[in-house]
Enzyme design. Structure first.
Site, mmCIF file in Angstrom:
data_model
loop_
_atom_site.group_PDB
_atom_site.id
_atom_site.type_symbol
_atom_site.label_atom_id
_atom_site.label_comp_id
_atom_site.label_asym_id
_atom_site.label_seq_id
_atom_site.Cartn_x
_atom_site.Cartn_y
_atom_site.Cartn_z
ATOM 1 N N LYS B 80 0.853 -1.191 0.000
ATOM 2 C CA LYS B 80 0.000 0.000 0.000
ATOM 3 C C LYS B 80 0.889 1.240 0.000
ATOM 4 O O LYS B 80 1.878 1.297 0.739
ATOM 5 C CB LYS B 80 -0.891 -0.037 1.246
ATOM 6 N N SER B 155 -9.564 1.483 2.791
ATOM 7 C CA SER B 155 -8.655 2.217 1.943
ATOM 8 C C SER B 155 -7.582 1.376 1.265
ATOM 9 O O SER B 155 -6.980 1.826 0.298
ATOM 10 C CB SER B 155 -7.979 3.306 2.776
ATOM 11 N N SER B 179 -9.939 -0.710 7.084
ATOM 12 C CA SER B 179 -9.317 -0.502 5.774
ATOM 13 C C SER B 179 -8.589 -1.700 5.180
ATOM 14 O O SER B 179 -8.159 -1.653 4.030
ATOM 15 C CB SER B 179 -8.353 0.684 5.833
#
Lengths: 97, 495, 489
Positions: B80, B155, B179
């Protein structure tokens, strides 16, 4: 907890974010909505409850006082949006008390 | 039939590399080729690190040839883009960091690299990890590999999509209020958030420091366990990481749930989620019972306050954490005549609307006159929520509940911020309590008129530091049900 | 300002000090804590506030603050934590400062201080807390380096993250002299504790003063102003005097004191308002979620307490009280711990503080000065000096010989007794022997003797000198005087 209107301009000034009039309007409404949801917390009796800042209760986590290598100056300054020699350069600072 | 390298699990790839059956370079090349094939449609990555990955793969191959055995040897990893990797652009999906190059590597990523994993790219996310669909990224659109008209969740949507779309064997994300778990559920992968403090946050660009936790997104529970085992443990660079031994989880994962007491949360009424969704969870709870678990009703009376609590604490912390993005030392900058105007213009141009909303609400909640009414009250509510879980775990070993309120939704479906926040209704309470929790595929729903079935996730939560039990139970459930394997992604998997 | 006016008011002063702690590394990262250096050369992701970096507290810095707290008799609460103080400033990397808000490391305590006349006083402390220092901005384009009128600023982050102790006093100082005396004592104590270099010129000690005045006899506090930019003890003194005078003038002319921050202008000798057009500050303090609380056990505190050195004010009290050392000399001794310890060892061995004081602060200090060798590192041991004192007290040698012996000791060390014996320097107190020297000198100086008898009595000194010279300095001067007086009639 009150459902009073947030002074979005003041808060945005504190947070150093320039807002357009349209944003002030839109964020003001959205934040007002959110606060109404959040105000539900008022229903909880928390008078005798301690606050939780961290879920895991560690204590006294300390670093030994030993020097480790710094970043090279080139690495540091390469990222500078504006530099002058070995310094970061910023526009005029308005004097603060 | 022998599965292609991209379809293999991390455990299989590492085994293959360690045994010399194939090289790390081949595994990485296969992943990069897959990225080349599908990335235009999926958009999981913000940066693909082809050269670095190939070089690292060669280095791993040499180490293996020299006799080393690495638990993640040659495993392609998607990181990420809110975790620092030395010399690599690290953006947080934000304009303000669009051109920032990290001068150091996050501890969690370094540990995965040390275990042999190879970072093939940095994945998309909601800006600064604030969102539940990846739509808040300023730098790219990520689509759900199972239905390209839908979001991957967020996310950590980029890492979830990369793993679901077979672009990487494993991914890492960060979970603040759901997330990792929500995108895991949306993308038919395991999304695992360890106990707060188990994985170092050093090098993870902070959203809400007291909630952020790095965790794996993988196609199997075993892979999640391998990734966790490699990452977990105390780091002197993160004072909030926990200094106590980590029990390895990957070896000897449970095959049955017999004797386990699983709590079903009375307050989480899945009938509100629609018949098809309710049916999936109903079925999942029955399956748990069929696998030997004893189901118990448990009560989390304050869980309903989770969202309100979270939307004070997380923005408060974020308002302070994101103050450093000011155009002075790094990042983008909008010039102005004086420094205050420079700050205001830089931050106005650099942050997207959701980030601004959260900074504003957090600034407000901490400001003079409101601190006690909002922030302190939220911290107290947090105590009550954690106590509810403690009481529940006095009666049961695990809690099972939905991972998200719905399956993946279409783009622009949640225009009102609060309806987006509701997606994390089931994941936020565990985050507030710091508990380890994961999402495991538990079935499919086919929306009316929609052609493609959508995956659903079952969330397991366990007491603090009970990762071994949590992963074990998920493994037993996964092996018995095999829900993840029932459908292929829309982008297909090469056989 | 007329003294008459001054006596109608009482000044009330509180002092806030920022003290950079002496550690090898910064507060929350391993970068070196050193003064100066090339700009931006002592920085890392943590102290530059880079994305993803986290603080890790320096245990040594925490202990330094606790040491200071214990030295001042402060309470060390069992629980303390770090908070974030949020405000934007270009030399603050994270735009929040890690500091301590409601649970500082130490509470209360007092700083004892002494004045030039030796009188002691004390000022209580509110608290001492630990925080990180900011970087440094240099203001350019205005020609004078001042912020006003500058076109832009240059920022160096080498200082960012240096551990900083903030020490806040109660408002109970009433004169500029006492403010400086307070600061001097604070400085001496922190130096003795080894927790800081406390150099105002390098910025490792910085202070602000809160000043207000009230009618003499009143107990209510007046409106205060905060004085900044004082960069020496002298400027602290001048600035406070000046501000007290300014406030009196404002009140006397029917005006009102405005609560504000005022900067001290060293060149023009005035304070000027630093009122800002900016927002009122709202620091939005909250507990730093990146750091964990600090807790102290009683054992830890006791072991730190046990390691504290003697405090300067305590030594000052003993030197002036017990040993009768003048305040000025006592202060010198307090500032020179090695010399003070030397002095006290001489006193202990000789039990003669007066002689010890004369020799240590007089002759020995002069020799140390001339040779650039500190007394405590010289060849003269305290025991040897005590022996010398014993010889003087027993009148074995006179003070002139004592000086010679001391010179020899300084050069070669050794025992004064053996020097006196081997060199035959013992004082001659035998009346017959001394009388012989007197008679010889009188016989050889008939003209001088005649002058004396004619009334020029001041020539006696010359005769004494000749007699001492003849005895090679050993004749007992008292005896010489006595015999001479008798013989000259």
């Amino acid at each position: 907890m009150s459902s009073e209107k947030i002074d979005v301009r003041y808060v945005a000034k504190l947070a150093r974010i320039a807002l357009t009039d349209e944003e002030v309007e839109r964020f003001g409404a959205q934040l007002g909505d959110l606060l109404e949801h959040v105000n539900a917390l008022g229903a909880l009796d928390t008078s005798a409850v301690p606050a939780t800042a961290q879920v895991v209760e560690s204590r006294n986590v300390e670093r030994p006082d030993t020097v480790v290598p710094c970043l090279s100056r080139e690495t540091v300054m390469a990222q500078a949006p504006q530099r002058q020699g070995a310094f970061f350069r910023v526009p005029r600072i308005i004097a603060e008390g | 039939m022998e599965r292609s390298l991209i379809e293999r699990t991390a455990a299989e790839i590492a085994r293959g590399v360690n045994r010399g059956e194939h090289s790390a370079a081949e595994a990485v090349d296969a992943a990069l080729a897959r990225v080349g094939d599908v990335e235009e449609r999926v958009g999981a990555f913000l940066t693909v690190l082809s050269d670095d990955a190939r070089n690292r793969a060669c280095a791993i191959d040499e180490r293996v040839r020299a006799g080393e055995r690495l638990p993640l040897a040659g495993v392609p990893l998607a990181v990420k883009d809110n975790m620092c990797v030395t010399g690599t652009r690290t953006t947080c999906g934000s304009r303000i960091l669009e051109r920032w190059t990290a001068p150091y590597t996050a501890t969690a990523v370094r540990r995965l690299e040390d275990a042999g994993a190879i970072v093939i790219g940095k994945t998309n996310l909601d800006e600064f990890a604030m969102g539940s669909s990846c739509e808040n990224s300023a730098l790219g659109v990520t689509r759900n590999p199972y239905d390209l008209s839908r979001v991957p969740g967020g996310s950590s949507g980029g890492s979830a999509a990369a793993v679901a779309g077979y672009e990487a064997a494993i991914g890492v994300g960060s979970d603040t209020g759901g997330s990792i778990r929500e995108p895991g559920a949306f993308c038919n992968v395991i999304g695992f958030k360890p106990t707060y403090g188990r994985v170092s946050r050093y090098g993870l660009i902070a959203f809400a420091s007291s909630l952020d936790q790095i965790g794996p997104l993988t196609r199997t529970v075993e892979d999640a366990a391998l990734v966790y085992d490699a990452m977990a443990g105390y780091d002197p660079m993160d004072s909030t990481s926990i200094d106590r031994p980590v029990e390895p989880t990957a070896k000897g994962l449970l095959e049955s749930l017999s004797g386990l007491k699983v709590g079903i949360v009375r307050q989480f009424d899945t009938r509100e989620l629609g018949d098809d969704v309710d049916e999936v969870y109903d079925r999942a709870y029955h399956d748990l019972e069929a696998l030997g678990a004893e189901l118990h009703d448990v009560s989390l009376p304050t869980a309903d306050y989770g969202l309100a609590t979270y939307y004070l604490i997380a923005p408060a912390e974020c308002s302070s954490n994101l103050a450093r993005f000011d155009g002075v030392r790094y990042g983008s900058r909008v010039e102005a005549a004086d420094v205050q105007a420079m700050y205001e213009n830089t931050r106005a141009a650099g942050f997207g609307p959701e980030v601004k909303r959260r900074i504003l609400i957090g600034t407000y909640a901490l400001s003079s006159g409101y601190y006690d009414a909002y922030y302190v009250r939220a911290q107290k509510a947090r105590t009550l929520i954690a106590r509810d879980f403690e009481a529940a775990f006095a009666e049961v070993d695990l809690i099972a509940c939905p991972a998200a309120s719905s399956p993946a939704f279409t783009f622009n479906a949640k225009s009102d911020p609060y309806s987006m926040y509701m997606m994390d209704y089931y994941t936020i309470p565990m985050s507030l309590a710091g508990l380890p929790a994961l999402s495991v595929p538990c079935g499919w729903v086919t929306p009316p008129g929609g052609a493609l079935p959508l995956p659903m996730g079952l969330q397991f939560a366990a007491p603090l530091f009970s990762e071994k039990l949590l992963l074990g139970a998920a493994h037993a459930y996964e092996s018995a049900t095999k829900h993840a394997l029932k459908h292929k992604p829309e982008v297909g998997a090469r056989g | 300002m007329a003294d008459v006016t001054l006596t109608r008011y009482q000044a009330v002063i509180g002092i806030e000090c920022h003290v950079e702690l002496k550690t090898l590394t910064k507060m929350f990262c391993g970068c070196p804590n050193e003064f100066g250096g090339e700009p931006n050369s002592k920085v890392c992701p943590v102290c530059l506030g880079m994305p993803g970096a986290l603080p890790a507290a320096n245990g040594e810095a925490i202990e330094h603050v606790v040491r200071a707290g214990l030295a001042f008799g402060a309470e060390i609460p069992a629980f303390s934590k770090f908070d974030r103080k949020n405000y934007f400033y270009p030399d603050m990397p994270k735009n929040y400062q890690i500091s301590q808000y409601d649970m500082p490391l130490t509470l209360g305590g007092e700083v004892k201080f002494w004045r030039e006349d030796g009188s002691m006083s004390a000022c209580r402390l509110v608290r001492i807390h630990l925080e990180e220092d900011t970087g440094k901005s240099t203001h350019a384009g205005s020609g004078d380096g001042r912020i006003a009128g500058s076109a832009y600023s240059l920022v160096d982050f080498n200082r960012a993250g240096v551990p900083l102790m903030e020490c806040v006093s109660e408002p109970e100082i009433h004169s500029a002299e006492d403010a400086v005396a307070y600061l001097e004592s604070l400085r001496r104590t922190l130096l003795a504790l080894g927790v800081s270099d406390v150099k105002m010129e390098e910025g490792s000690l910085r202070c602000d003063a809160n000043v207000s005045i009230r009618p003499a006899g009143s107990t209510e506090l007046g409106t205060k102003t905060e004085i900044k930019n004082m960069n020496s003890f002298r400027s602290v003194h001048r600035a406070i005097e000046n501000e007290i005078a300014r406030q009196i003038e404002v009140l006397e002319s029917g005006g009102r004191i405005v609560q504000e921050t005022r900067g001290w202008d060293e060149v023009n000798g005035v304070t000027h308002s630093m009122r800002s057009k900016e927002l009122a500050h709202d620091y939005r303090y909250f507990p730093d979620p990146d750091l964990v609380p600090v807790e102290f056990s009683r054992e830890t505190l006791e072991s730190i307490r046990g390691s504290l050195p003697e405090l300067p004010w305590r030594r000052f009290e003993r030197l002036t009280g017990q040993y009768g050392v003048e305040p000025k000399q006592a202060t010198q001794l307090v500032d020179n711990v090695a010399l003070a310890e030397y002095f006290e060892r001489v006193v202990a061995a000789s039990r003669h503080p007066q002689q010890a004081k004369n020799l240590v602060l007089g002759d020995l200090s002069r020799l140390a000065n001339e040779t650039q060798i500190p007394v405590a590192e010289s060849k003269v041991t305290p025991e040897a000096l005590a022996e010398l004192i014993a010889l003087i007290e027993a009148k074995t040698i006179n003070s002139k010989i004592a000086k010679d012996v001391l010179q020899r000791l300084w050069e070669n060390g050794g025992s004064p007794k053996s020097i006196v014996e081997s060199e035959g320097l013992a004082q001659t107190s035998d009346p017959a022997a001394v009388e012989k020297f007197v008679d010889d000198v009188l016989a050889a100086n008939e003209k001088v003797v005649a002058d004396y008898r004619a009334g020029k009595t001041n020539v006696a000194g010359f005769l004494v000198g000749q007699i001492m010279k003849a005895s090679r300095g050993k004749a007992d001067p008292a005896l010489v005087n006595e015999l001479l007086r008798k013989k000259l009639g």
